[in-house]
Design a protein around this motif. Structure first.
Motif, PDB file in Angstrom:
ATOM      1  N   LEU A  59      26.584  32.345 -10.029  1.00 37.22           N
ATOM      2  CA  LEU A  59      27.854  31.882 -10.603  1.00 37.22           C
ATOM      3  C   LEU A  59      27.650  31.220 -11.963  1.00 37.22           C
ATOM      4  O   LEU A  59      28.414  31.472 -12.899  1.00 37.22           O
ATOM      5  N   VAL A  60      26.624  30.391 -12.066  1.00 41.52           N
ATOM      6  CA  VAL A  60      26.370  29.708 -13.327  1.00 41.52           C
ATOM      7  C   VAL A  60      25.994  30.710 -14.418  1.00 41.52           C
ATOM      8  O   VAL A  60      26.517  30.667 -15.533  1.00 41.52           O
ATOM      9  N   THR A  61      25.104  31.631 -14.108  1.00 40.55           N
ATOM     10  CA  THR A  61      24.648  32.604 -15.102  1.00 40.55           C
ATOM     11  C   THR A  61      25.792  33.524 -15.531  1.00 40.55           C
ATOM     12  O   THR A  61      25.945  33.832 -16.714  1.00 40.55           O
ATOM     13  N   ALA A  62      26.597  33.965 -14.562  1.00 44.50           N
ATOM     14  CA  ALA A  62      27.711  34.853 -14.880  1.00 44.50           C
ATOM     15  C   ALA A  62      28.792  34.149 -15.686  1.00 44.50           C
ATOM     16  O   ALA A  62      29.566  34.807 -16.401  1.00 44.50           O
ATOM     17  N   SER A  63      28.845  32.828 -15.592  1.00 45.60           N
ATOM     18  CA  SER A  63      29.869  32.066 -16.307  1.00 45.60           C
ATOM     19  C   SER A  63      29.480  31.762 -17.746  1.00 45.60           C
ATOM     20  O   SER A  63      30.337  31.377 -18.549  1.00 45.60           O
ATOM     21  N   LEU A  64      28.199  31.915 -18.067  1.00 45.41           N
ATOM     22  CA  LEU A  64      27.713  31.579 -19.400  1.00 45.41           C
ATOM     23  C   LEU A  64      27.485  32.835 -20.232  1.00 45.41           C
ATOM     24  O   LEU A  64      27.370  33.941 -19.697  1.00 45.41           O
ATOM     25  N   LYS A  65      27.405  32.644 -21.518  1.00 46.60           N
ATOM     26  CA  LYS A  65      27.095  33.749 -22.415  1.00 46.60           C
ATOM     27  C   LYS A  65      25.656  34.194 -22.200  1.00 46.60           C
ATOM     28  O   LYS A  65      24.770  33.374 -21.979  1.00 46.60           O
ATOM     29  N   LEU A  66      25.432  35.507 -22.262  1.00 43.75           N
ATOM     30  CA  LEU A  66      24.081  36.020 -22.084  1.00 43.75           C
ATOM     31  C   LEU A  66      23.170  35.425 -23.150  1.00 43.75           C
ATOM     32  O   LEU A  66      23.486  35.456 -24.339  1.00 43.75           O
ATOM     33  N   PRO A  67      22.038  34.854 -22.755  1.00 42.38           N
ATOM     34  CA  PRO A  67      21.159  34.211 -23.750  1.00 42.38           C
ATOM     35  C   PRO A  67      20.605  35.220 -24.746  1.00 42.38           C
ATOM     36  O   PRO A  67      20.384  36.382 -24.423  1.00 42.38           O
ATOM     37  N   ARG A  68      20.381  34.749 -25.971  1.00 43.86           N
ATOM     38  CA  ARG A  68      19.811  35.613 -27.005  1.00 43.86           C
ATOM     39  C   ARG A  68      18.422  36.085 -26.614  1.00 43.86           C
ATOM     40  O   ARG A  68      18.049  37.234 -26.856  1.00 43.86           O
ATOM     41  N   ARG A  69      17.656  35.203 -25.999  1.00 46.48           N
ATOM     42  CA  ARG A  69      16.329  35.550 -25.502  1.00 46.48           C
ATOM     43  C   ARG A  69      16.460  36.008 -24.051  1.00 46.48           C
ATOM     44  O   ARG A  69      15.838  35.446 -23.146  1.00 46.48           O
ATOM     45  N   TYR A  70      17.194  37.048 -23.825  1.00 40.99           N
ATOM     46  CA  TYR A  70      17.555  37.444 -22.470  1.00 40.99           C
ATOM     47  C   TYR A  70      16.354  37.907 -21.639  1.00 40.99           C
ATOM     48  O   TYR A  70      16.266  37.596 -20.448  1.00 40.99           O
ATOM     49  N   LEU A  71      15.425  38.637 -22.230  1.00 43.09           N
ATOM     50  CA  LEU A  71      14.246  39.076 -21.478  1.00 43.09           C
ATOM     51  C   LEU A  71      13.341  37.895 -21.128  1.00 43.09           C
ATOM     52  O   LEU A  71      12.811  37.808 -20.020  1.00 43.09           O
ATOM     53  N   THR A  72      13.193  36.984 -22.080  1.00 40.00           N
ATOM     54  CA  THR A  72      12.363  35.802 -21.828  1.00 40.00           C
ATOM     55  C   THR A  72      12.962  34.944 -20.726  1.00 40.00           C
ATOM     56  O   THR A  72      12.253  34.501 -19.812  1.00 40.00           O
ATOM     57  N   VAL A  73      14.268  34.706 -20.809  1.00 35.40           N
ATOM     58  CA  VAL A  73      14.929  33.895 -19.785  1.00 35.40           C
ATOM     59  C   VAL A  73      14.818  34.564 -18.424  1.00 35.40           C
ATOM     60  O   VAL A  73      14.558  33.898 -17.405  1.00 35.40           O
ATOM     61  N   MET A  74      14.979  35.869 -18.383  1.00 34.59           N
ATOM     62  CA  MET A  74      14.893  36.596 -17.118  1.00 34.59           C
ATOM     63  C   MET A  74      13.508  36.464 -16.495  1.00 34.59           C
ATOM     64  O   MET A  74      13.372  36.102 -15.312  1.00 34.59           O
ATOM     65  N   MET A  75      12.460  36.718 -17.281  1.00 34.44           N
ATOM     66  CA  MET A  75      11.115  36.680 -16.736  1.00 34.44           C
ATOM     67  C   MET A  75      10.659  35.254 -16.412  1.00 34.44           C
ATOM     68  O   MET A  75       9.957  35.029 -15.418  1.00 34.44           O
ATOM     69  N   VAL A  76      11.055  34.292 -17.235  1.00 37.46           N
ATOM     70  CA  VAL A  76      10.707  32.903 -16.950  1.00 37.46           C
ATOM     71  C   VAL A  76      11.416  32.434 -15.676  1.00 37.46           C
ATOM     72  O   VAL A  76      10.836  31.714 -14.849  1.00 37.46           O
ATOM     73  N   SER A  77      12.666  32.838 -15.511  1.00 38.30           N
ATOM     74  CA  SER A  77      13.401  32.469 -14.296  1.00 38.30           C
ATOM     75  C   SER A  77      12.702  33.016 -13.065  1.00 38.30           C
ATOM     76  O   SER A  77      12.486  32.294 -12.078  1.00 38.30           O
ATOM     77  N   TRP A  78      12.346  34.273 -13.111  1.00 38.40           N
ATOM     78  CA  TRP A  78      11.662  34.873 -11.969  1.00 38.40           C
ATOM     79  C   TRP A  78      10.263  34.300 -11.769  1.00 38.40           C
ATOM     80  O   TRP A  78       9.866  33.988 -10.650  1.00 38.40           O
ATOM     81  N   GLY A  79       9.509  34.193 -12.864  1.00 39.17           N
ATOM     82  CA  GLY A  79       8.133  33.722 -12.744  1.00 39.17           C
ATOM     83  C   GLY A  79       8.034  32.267 -12.354  1.00 39.17           C
ATOM     84  O   GLY A  79       7.424  31.906 -11.332  1.00 39.17           O
ATOM     85  N   ALA A  80       8.646  31.408 -13.156  1.00 35.82           N
ATOM     86  CA  ALA A  80       8.590  29.973 -12.870  1.00 35.82           C
ATOM     87  C   ALA A  80       9.308  29.640 -11.573  1.00 35.82           C
ATOM     88  O   ALA A  80       8.920  28.713 -10.849  1.00 35.82           O
ATOM     89  N   GLY A  81      10.356  30.405 -11.260  1.00 36.72           N
ATOM     90  CA  GLY A  81      11.099  30.162 -10.025  1.00 36.72           C
ATOM     91  C   GLY A  81      10.299  30.446  -8.776  1.00 36.72           C
ATOM     92  O   GLY A  81      10.648  29.972  -7.682  1.00 36.72           O
ATOM     93  N   SER A  82       9.206  31.223  -8.915  1.00 36.03           N
ATOM     94  CA  SER A  82       8.346  31.517  -7.769  1.00 36.03           C
ATOM     95  C   SER A  82       7.325  30.414  -7.514  1.00 36.03           C
ATOM     96  O   SER A  82       6.723  30.366  -6.427  1.00 36.03           O
ATOM     97  N   LEU A  83       7.115  29.545  -8.485  1.00 34.71           N
ATOM     98  CA  LEU A  83       6.102  28.492  -8.334  1.00 34.71           C
ATOM     99  C   LEU A  83       6.335  27.574  -7.134  1.00 34.71           C
ATOM    100  O   LEU A  83       5.370  27.202  -6.452  1.00 34.71           O
ATOM    101  N   PRO A  84       7.593  27.175  -6.833  1.00 33.13           N
ATOM    102  CA  PRO A  84       7.779  26.315  -5.655  1.00 33.13           C
ATOM    103  C   PRO A  84       7.306  26.948  -4.355  1.00 33.13           C
ATOM    104  O   PRO A  84       6.936  26.229  -3.416  1.00 33.13           O
ATOM    105  N   VAL A  85       7.301  28.283  -4.301  1.00 33.81           N
ATOM    106  CA  VAL A  85       6.830  28.957  -3.087  1.00 33.81           C
ATOM    107  C   VAL A  85       5.368  28.625  -2.823  1.00 33.81           C
ATOM    108  O   VAL A  85       4.926  28.563  -1.673  1.00 33.81           O
ATOM    109  N   ALA A  86       4.600  28.398  -3.888  1.00 33.28           N
ATOM    110  CA  ALA A  86       3.180  28.098  -3.742  1.00 33.28           C
ATOM    111  C   ALA A  86       2.944  26.835  -2.932  1.00 33.28           C
ATOM    112  O   ALA A  86       1.894  26.692  -2.286  1.00 33.28           O
ATOM    113  N   ALA A  87       3.902  25.912  -2.962  1.00 35.08           N
ATOM    114  CA  ALA A  87       3.712  24.626  -2.285  1.00 35.08           C
ATOM    115  C   ALA A  87       4.244  24.615  -0.860  1.00 35.08           C
ATOM    116  O   ALA A  87       3.969  23.670  -0.110  1.00 35.08           O
ATOM    117  N   ILE A  88       4.983  25.650  -0.465  1.00 39.86           N
ATOM    118  CA  ILE A  88       5.618  25.636   0.853  1.00 39.86           C
ATOM    119  C   ILE A  88       4.585  25.500   1.969  1.00 39.86           C
ATOM    120  O   ILE A  88       4.818  24.823   2.981  1.00 39.86           O
TER     121      ILE A  88
END
Length: 206
Positions: A59-88
């Protein structure tokens, strides 16, 4: 391949599905039982928290304008977002595990919203069906393999090590994908806001 950003994104998706789905779906119940002292209800609640995170991220992403660095934001979201799994695998508090699941769900959805937009905006219309089919195959084909491997892997390695590997491999591969595909340069060379202006101007001229 003339679209390395697409190739490397799909490669990242293959590896992430293989490393992440099995631990979450198969090994998480053991984390709930052995580390959190919970039951099936707690496991279901944790999955619900992940779903809520996904909904909020979408909802938040769809409500905002697509970032200029769209590929970077996409990969950082996926990559960094996986880090918490390491601690589970080492967490012993329900709320910290729930927070990790929420973050993973939210960041995953941020990337998925951008990815869905890119399929429509940067993939030629005559190839969209084939690329979408490949995307669907990549997303689902390795899920049963990941779940089938999770149990035998837990017989060989401690569960915390499996979660650690899952949470670390995906961010590392995300960095590799960004560098190999030259995503920062690619996204600047193909600004989506400019494409929209061109498309609207062309449509108005017709």
């Amino acid at each position: 391949m003339r679209t390395p950003w697409l190739l490397w994104t799909l490669l990242w998706a293959c590896v992430s599905v293989l490393f992440l789905i099995g631990p979450i779906e198969v090994l998480m119940p053991f984390v709930v039982r052995d580390q959190l002292g919970g039951d099936s209800s707690m496991f279901g609640f944790l999955l619900a928290v992940m779903g809520v995170g996904g909904a909020v991220g979408s909802l938040v992403t769809a409500s905002l304008k697509l970032p200029r660095r769209y590929l970077t934001v996409m990969m950082v979201s996926w990559g960094a977002g996986s880090l918490p799994v390491a601690a589970i695998g080492i967490l012993d508090s329900f709320w910290t595990v729930a927070a990790a699941m929420f973050v993973w769900g939210a960041t995953g959805s941020v990337g998925m919203v951008i990815w869905g937009t890119l399929l429509q905006r940067r993939v030629p219309s005559h190839l969209l069906g084939r690329v979408s089919s490949l995307d669907f195959f990549v997303s689902l084909a390795l899920m049963p393999i990941s779940m089938a491997l999770a149990g035998p892997a837990a017989e060989v390695f401690p569960i915390w090590a499996i979660f650690l590997a899952a949470g670390v491999v995906c961010p590392v591969l995300a960095v590799i994908a960004m560098i190999a595909a030259r995503m920062p340069a690619d996204e600047l060379a193909h600004p989506l806001d400019r494409q929209v202006v061109v498309e609207r101007t062309t449509a108005a001229g017709d």
